[in-house]
Design a protein around this motif. Structure first.
Motif, PDB file in Angstrom:
ATOM      1  N   GLY A  95     119.704  78.552 -16.633  1.00 22.90           N
ATOM      2  CA  GLY A  95     120.932  77.806 -16.869  1.00 22.90           C
ATOM      3  C   GLY A  95     122.200  78.540 -16.469  1.00 22.90           C
ATOM      4  N   SER A  96     122.074  79.698 -15.858  1.00 26.26           N
ATOM      5  CA  SER A  96     123.253  80.487 -15.475  1.00 26.26           C
ATOM      6  C   SER A  96     123.920  79.928 -14.225  1.00 26.26           C
ATOM      7  CB  SER A  96     122.855  81.938 -15.207  1.00 26.26           C
ATOM      8  OG  SER A  96     122.351  82.552 -16.370  1.00 26.26           O
ATOM      9  N   THR A  97     125.219  80.181 -14.120  1.00 26.11           N
ATOM     10  CA  THR A  97     125.981  79.878 -12.916  1.00 26.11           C
ATOM     11  C   THR A  97     126.351  81.201 -12.243  1.00 26.11           C
ATOM     12  OG1 THR A  97     126.883  77.843 -13.839  1.00 26.11           O
ATOM     13  CG2 THR A  97     128.068  78.806 -11.990  1.00 26.11           C
ATOM     14  N   LEU A  98     126.032  81.314 -10.948  1.00 23.23           N
ATOM     15  CA  LEU A  98     126.155  82.587 -10.253  1.00 23.23           C
ATOM     16  C   LEU A  98     126.998  82.480  -8.993  1.00 23.23           C
ATOM     17  CD1 LEU A  98     122.340  83.514 -10.255  1.00 23.23           C
ATOM     18  CD2 LEU A  98     124.024  84.072 -12.038  1.00 23.23           C
ATOM     19  N   PHE A  99     127.748  83.533  -8.715  1.00 27.90           N
ATOM     20  CA  PHE A  99     128.313  83.766  -7.383  1.00 27.90           C
ATOM     21  C   PHE A  99     127.427  84.820  -6.710  1.00 27.90           C
ATOM     22  CE2 PHE A  99     132.844  82.935  -9.130  1.00 27.90           C
ATOM     23  CZ  PHE A  99     132.725  81.574  -8.861  1.00 27.90           C
ATOM     24  N   ILE A 100     127.064  84.608  -5.458  1.00 24.59           N
ATOM     25  CA  ILE A 100     126.260  85.577  -4.715  1.00 24.59           C
ATOM     26  C   ILE A 100     126.846  85.728  -3.322  1.00 24.59           C
ATOM     27  CG2 ILE A 100     123.966  86.186  -3.864  1.00 24.59           C
ATOM     28  CD1 ILE A 100     122.736  84.424  -5.971  1.00 24.59           C
ATOM     29  N   GLY A 118     117.332  75.755 -13.754  1.00 26.87           N
ATOM     30  CA  GLY A 118     118.678  75.319 -14.100  1.00 26.87           C
ATOM     31  C   GLY A 118     119.768  76.253 -13.609  1.00 26.87           C
ATOM     32  N   ILE A 119     119.541  76.917 -12.480  1.00 25.21           N
ATOM     33  CA  ILE A 119     120.508  77.861 -11.938  1.00 25.21           C
ATOM     34  C   ILE A 119     121.447  77.165 -10.965  1.00 25.21           C
ATOM     35  CG2 ILE A 119     120.807  79.953 -10.557  1.00 25.21           C
ATOM     36  CD1 ILE A 119     119.620  80.541 -13.257  1.00 25.21           C
ATOM     37  N   ASN A 120     122.745  77.411 -11.114  1.00 29.27           N
ATOM     38  CA  ASN A 120     123.753  76.917 -10.176  1.00 29.27           C
ATOM     39  C   ASN A 120     124.318  78.111  -9.409  1.00 29.27           C
ATOM     40  OD1 ASN A 120     124.046  73.960 -10.867  1.00 29.27           O
ATOM     41  ND2 ASN A 120     124.361  74.880 -12.881  1.00 29.27           N
ATOM     42  N   ILE A 121     124.355  78.019  -8.097  1.00 27.32           N
ATOM     43  CA  ILE A 121     124.772  79.138  -7.264  1.00 27.32           C
ATOM     44  C   ILE A 121     125.868  78.695  -6.300  1.00 27.32           C
ATOM     45  CG2 ILE A 121     124.050  80.764  -5.464  1.00 27.32           C
ATOM     46  CD1 ILE A 121     121.243  80.649  -6.709  1.00 27.32           C
ATOM     47  N   VAL A 122     126.922  79.497  -6.229  1.00 28.16           N
ATOM     48  CA  VAL A 122     127.948  79.343  -5.200  1.00 28.16           C
ATOM     49  C   VAL A 122     127.875  80.594  -4.338  1.00 28.16           C
ATOM     50  CG1 VAL A 122     130.407  79.098  -4.705  1.00 28.16           C
ATOM     51  CG2 VAL A 122     129.421  77.969  -6.716  1.00 28.16           C
ATOM     52  N   THR A 123     127.705  80.424  -3.037  1.00 30.31           N
ATOM     53  CA  THR A 123     127.483  81.570  -2.167  1.00 30.31           C
ATOM     54  C   THR A 123     128.148  81.385  -0.809  1.00 30.31           C
ATOM     55  OG1 THR A 123     125.764  82.980  -1.172  1.00 30.31           O
ATOM     56  CG2 THR A 123     125.307  80.616  -1.282  1.00 30.31           C
ATOM     57  N   ASN A 124     128.411  82.475  -0.143  1.00 35.40           N
ATOM     58  CA  ASN A 124     128.867  82.428   1.247  1.00 35.40           C
ATOM     59  C   ASN A 124     127.776  82.941   2.186  1.00 35.40           C
ATOM     60  OD1 ASN A 124     129.063  85.183   0.498  1.00 35.40           O
ATOM     61  ND2 ASN A 124     130.601  85.546   2.093  1.00 35.40           N
ATOM     62  N   GLU A 131     116.914  80.564   1.445  1.00 32.93           N
ATOM     63  CA  GLU A 131     115.907  80.889   0.446  1.00 32.93           C
ATOM     64  C   GLU A 131     115.818  79.848  -0.661  1.00 32.93           C
ATOM     65  OE1 GLU A 131     113.612  83.217   0.015  1.00 32.93           O
ATOM     66  OE2 GLU A 131     114.029  84.331   1.846  1.00 32.93           O
ATOM     67  N   LEU A 132     116.970  79.340  -1.102  1.00 31.10           N
ATOM     68  CA  LEU A 132     116.998  78.554  -2.333  1.00 31.10           C
ATOM     69  C   LEU A 132     117.447  77.109  -2.164  1.00 31.10           C
ATOM     70  CD1 LEU A 132     118.591  81.252  -4.676  1.00 31.10           C
ATOM     71  CD2 LEU A 132     116.183  80.607  -4.513  1.00 31.10           C
ATOM     72  N   GLY A 133     117.855  76.722  -0.969  1.00 28.47           N
ATOM     73  CA  GLY A 133     118.438  75.404  -0.763  1.00 28.47           C
ATOM     74  C   GLY A 133     117.538  74.245  -1.146  1.00 28.47           C
ATOM     75  N   ASP A 134     116.222  74.415  -1.039  1.00 25.31           N
ATOM     76  CA  ASP A 134     115.308  73.320  -1.347  1.00 25.31           C
ATOM     77  C   ASP A 134     114.408  73.619  -2.542  1.00 25.31           C
ATOM     78  OD1 ASP A 134     113.771  75.289  -0.224  1.00 25.31           O
ATOM     79  OD2 ASP A 134     112.710  73.992   1.188  1.00 25.31           O
ATOM     80  N   VAL A 135     114.814  74.569  -3.388  1.00 20.79           N
ATOM     81  CA  VAL A 135     114.010  74.949  -4.553  1.00 20.79           C
ATOM     82  C   VAL A 135     114.378  74.067  -5.744  1.00 20.79           C
ATOM     83  CG1 VAL A 135     113.454  76.795  -6.180  1.00 20.79           C
ATOM     84  CG2 VAL A 135     113.764  77.314  -3.750  1.00 20.79           C
ATOM     85  N   SER A 136     113.389  73.432  -6.332  1.00 18.92           N
ATOM     86  CA  SER A 136     113.617  72.573  -7.490  1.00 18.92           C
ATOM     87  C   SER A 136     114.144  73.387  -8.662  1.00 18.92           C
ATOM     88  CB  SER A 136     112.296  71.897  -7.889  1.00 18.92           C
ATOM     89  OG  SER A 136     112.465  71.120  -9.044  1.00 18.92           O
ATOM     90  N   GLY A 137     115.164  72.847  -9.332  1.00 13.13           N
ATOM     91  CA  GLY A 137     115.730  73.527 -10.490  1.00 13.13           C
ATOM     92  C   GLY A 137     116.850  74.491 -10.147  1.00 13.13           C
ATOM     93  N   ILE A 138     117.168  74.621  -8.848  1.00 13.61           N
ATOM     94  CA  ILE A 138     118.258  75.492  -8.427  1.00 13.61           C
ATOM     95  C   ILE A 138     119.200  74.697  -7.526  1.00 13.61           C
ATOM     96  CG2 ILE A 138     118.901  77.545  -7.105  1.00 13.61           C
ATOM     97  CD1 ILE A 138     116.366  78.863  -8.011  1.00 13.61           C
ATOM     98  N   ALA A 171     128.750  87.380 -11.115  1.00 11.98           N
ATOM     99  CA  ALA A 171     128.834  87.589  -9.664  1.00 11.98           C
ATOM    100  C   ALA A 171     127.840  88.687  -9.291  1.00 11.98           C
ATOM    101  CB  ALA A 171     130.240  88.001  -9.249  1.00 11.98           C
ATOM    102  N   ILE A 172     126.974  88.397  -8.342  1.00 11.63           N
ATOM    103  CA  ILE A 172     125.996  89.374  -7.867  1.00 11.63           C
ATOM    104  C   ILE A 172     126.390  89.753  -6.454  1.00 11.63           C
ATOM    105  CG2 ILE A 172     123.561  89.837  -7.428  1.00 11.63           C
ATOM    106  CD1 ILE A 172     122.894  87.578  -9.384  1.00 11.63           C
TER     107      ILE A 172
END
Length: 255
Positions: A95-100, A118-124, A131-138, A171-172
């Motif tokens: 359920g975390s929201t991440l910047f990567i 339940g992960i939300n990611i904002v990345t450049n 890696e994660l664009g088509d992963v269920s739950g992300i 932020a990672i």
């Protein structure tokens, strides 16, 4: 003519020797040490980049990943980054929201995140999206803007404007240097503003960096060492350098 060619080869070999030692070379320093003009140094760097020995960045050049892997076996380097990624993801709840941001180690983090829900990611980073664009739950948002195709990231005013609409729990960041003297640094000045905004707009920052980055300094400072940042690195790091970082308030996890 042959003598001129020899001098060029000697000079370029010295550049490569310095690059292997430090991971980064600067035009101004090379110009002074080699006794040639900055234009000559830039010509040398351009030729060496074309031959696949280095990558040029603003103000100088950095070692190619494959050159580092010659010194440290590829398997070892991969294992270290995988361990860093596993420890990083272990600390991230569902359920975390991440910047990567972009980088080899953050790509490994993205792969390890497939176990989370339940992960939300904002990345450049285009690699993170791959890696994660088509992963269920992300859910992944790729920042728009200008594109650095060589390193696979977006940057610029459009990317900053879009990033300004979001906040994250964490932020990672993959970086190029962590030291007491220079702080947290990167070689890529065009991505630095994105990294800084990610740090400012998240509740916590986690730096993922293998031992080769500890004590090294890149061109652009993202932040000074502070208590608001955590470092995850591997057991090959210099313990004295880590102790100095911890004395400045940096929380460190060594895997």
């Amino acid at each position: 003519m042959a003598d001129s060619k020899l001098k060029i080869d000697i000079r370029r070999n010295k550049i490569l020797e310095r690059l292997r030692e430090t991971g980064v070379v600067r035009v101004t320093e090379l110009s002074r040490e080699l006794g040639v003009t900055p234009v000559t140094v830039r010509t040398d760097l351009a030729s060496l980049e074309q031959d696949g020995y280095l990558d040029r960045v603003q103000g100088g050049a950095v070692v190619k990943e494959r050159m580092t892997e010659v010194q440290e076996t590829p398997a070892k380097g991969t294992e270290e980054k995988l361990a860093i990624a596993a420890e990083t993801v272990r600390q991230i709840p569902d359920g975390s929201t991440l910047f990567i941001n972009s980088g080899t180690t953050t790509r490994y983090v993205a792969t390890a995140l497939k176990q989370r829900k339940g992960i939300n990611i904002v990345t450049n980073s285009m690699a993170v999206v791959a890696e994660l664009g088509d992963v269920s739950g992300i859910h992944v948002i790729l920042l728009g803007g200008e594109c650095n195709a060589q390193y696979g990231y977006t940057y610029g005013e459009d990317a900053k404007a879009q990033l300004g609409r979001y906040r994250a729990d964490l932020a990672i960041l993959s970086v190029d240097g962590v030291s007491v003297e220079a702080g947290i640094t990167t070689f890529h000045a065009d991505e630095a503003m994105i990294d800084k905004m990610m740090m400012e707009r998240s509740g916590k920052t986690m730096i993922v960096a293998d031992h080769s980055k500890i004590g090294r300094a890149g061109f652009t400072c993202l932040a000074q060492i502070s208590q608001g940042v955590e470092l995850v690195t591997d057991g090959g790091c210099d313990k004295e350098k880590v102790a100095r970082l911890e004395a400045q308030g940096l929380r460190t996890t060594v895997v």
